[in-house]
Write a protein that holds these residues in place. Sequence first.
Motif, PDB file in Angstrom:
ATOM      1  N   ILE A 391      51.315 105.490 -30.026  1.00 28.48           N
ATOM      2  CA  ILE A 391      50.570 104.145 -29.578  1.00 28.48           C
ATOM      3  C   ILE A 391      50.825 103.042 -30.475  1.00 28.48           C
ATOM      4  N   CYS A 392      50.823 103.143 -31.624  1.00 24.64           N
ATOM      5  CA  CYS A 392      50.975 102.031 -32.534  1.00 24.64           C
ATOM      6  C   CYS A 392      52.780 101.558 -32.137  1.00 24.64           C
ATOM      7  N   CYS A 393      53.396 102.325 -32.066  1.00 24.91           N
ATOM      8  CA  CYS A 393      54.804 101.964 -31.441  1.00 24.91           C
ATOM      9  C   CYS A 393      54.823 101.470 -30.168  1.00 24.91           C
ATOM     10  N   ALA A 394      54.107 101.801 -29.269  1.00 25.13           N
ATOM     11  CA  ALA A 394      54.158 101.205 -28.073  1.00 25.13           C
ATOM     12  C   ALA A 394      53.450  99.691 -28.112  1.00 25.13           C
ATOM     13  N   MET A 395      52.635  99.567 -29.097  1.00 28.15           N
ATOM     14  CA  MET A 395      51.884  98.115 -29.162  1.00 28.15           C
ATOM     15  C   MET A 395      53.221  97.336 -29.379  1.00 28.15           C
ATOM     16  N   LEU A 396      53.972  97.877 -30.278  1.00 28.11           N
ATOM     17  CA  LEU A 396      55.286  96.704 -30.716  1.00 28.11           C
ATOM     18  C   LEU A 396      56.029  96.565 -29.651  1.00 28.11           C
ATOM     19  N   ILE A 397      56.456  97.530 -28.821  1.00 24.60           N
ATOM     20  CA  ILE A 397      57.350  97.271 -27.750  1.00 24.60           C
ATOM     21  C   ILE A 397      56.586  96.529 -26.652  1.00 24.60           C
ATOM     22  N   LEU A 398      55.340  96.425 -26.308  1.00 22.63           N
ATOM     23  CA  LEU A 398      54.815  95.733 -25.344  1.00 22.63           C
ATOM     24  C   LEU A 398      54.913  94.207 -25.409  1.00 22.63           C
TER      25      LEU A 398
END
Length: 438
Positions: A391-398
């Motif tokens: 989820i943290c990685c997805a936050m960066l990607i978003l």
Amino acid sequence: MKKKKQVPEWMNSALWSTPSDHGRFDPPSPPPPPPVSVKEDSRTIPTNQNSSPPPFSSSSVSSPTASADDISRQAQAQAQAQVQLLAELSRKVIDMRELRRVASQGIPDAALRPTLWKLLLGYLPPDRALWFSELTKKRSQYKNFKDDLLMNPSEITRRMYNSNSNSAAHDIDDAKSDTQTGLLLSRSQITHQDHPLSLGKTSIWNQFFQDTEIIEQIDRDVKRTHPDIDFFSGDSHFAKSNQEALKTILIIFAKLNSGIRYVQGMNEVLAPLFYVLKNDPDEENAAFAEADTFFCFVELLSGFQDNFCQQLDNSICGIRSTITRLSQLLKEHDEELWRHLEVTTEVNPQFYAFRWITLLLTQEFNFADILHIWDVILSDPEGPQETLLRICCAMLILVRRRLLAGDFTSNLKLLQSYPSTNISHLLHVANKLRVQSV
């Protein structure tokens, strides 16, 4: 020459870079406790006006990221999930693998969340026939913790004296015993270790004064917990009783876990658990929310406690190692973004990820969205830590477009004050990362 890994097309979609309203379905909170409300002087973290996310609004319907067909499909999927969850909970022995699979898509009915979280955290066994005995045993155990661990040293000394002394003073009538020997001890009867000024390691008074420092810190932190939400803050009896419950849980945890004790931020991790369990529509369960929350808190921290232990910071299981894993995860899925952040702009992941990970994202989103994120974190069969990192990685990607266009200052500011986003999209991206890693 090594060919540069191509970024998947879906990462560059406007779907992930355009903030939108929280257009997802989630029924209102159960009725017993007062609903969450936000005061005018709210925190900078985005907050909703209600205890649960609002139903679909006109803004979310008209948003380019959510068409009418998308909304219809989402509503149908959540209605189906509701049926599946109810069916699973009605079994005599619950299939935890199936329950996790369905719950990982989100829990559409807030009334089911207390029971589901207890199951997902391992506090309730899968066998429903054991629920009553397990709850009775645990709640009695917590009462004993309160009786034993929250006792003033004077009372401890008096009880020790009464239980160990065989002096003639105990042979006199009860009334005289209460006034002369039961409540007050003479100076000759108090040992060196039991003296309030003793500095001995085994001295109950020395331990009491050390605990006092931690208790004062807990009290300060609890009073600062979600000041924008009436459930946790305010002058009402209800809010103050909830604060007292949070404080008691953290004190008992600190006393029972001498290796960790209390670390600032634990109050933020505890708050969602207590809120959910206190909002149980079953009045008896709500009445025992403090006891149930304590054991659920212990279970939750068992998967994250190394992040709170300073002695393990530099170990393979400490917080720095966990942040490194997040960095590696980003590099694996979006090397261009990783290189820009950590090489070009030199934004150390510890500057933003330390808070994300240790506080389980409780400071990055509004309270209603935190509950939805935790549904996924707690239900993932791979464990909460791995899910949290995705989820943290997805936050960066978003926010990759803004990050790629930013410098050190702007990127750090963006990540330390994460923008409002569509939580359903965020969790969708996080799930894509898991699929691509398989």
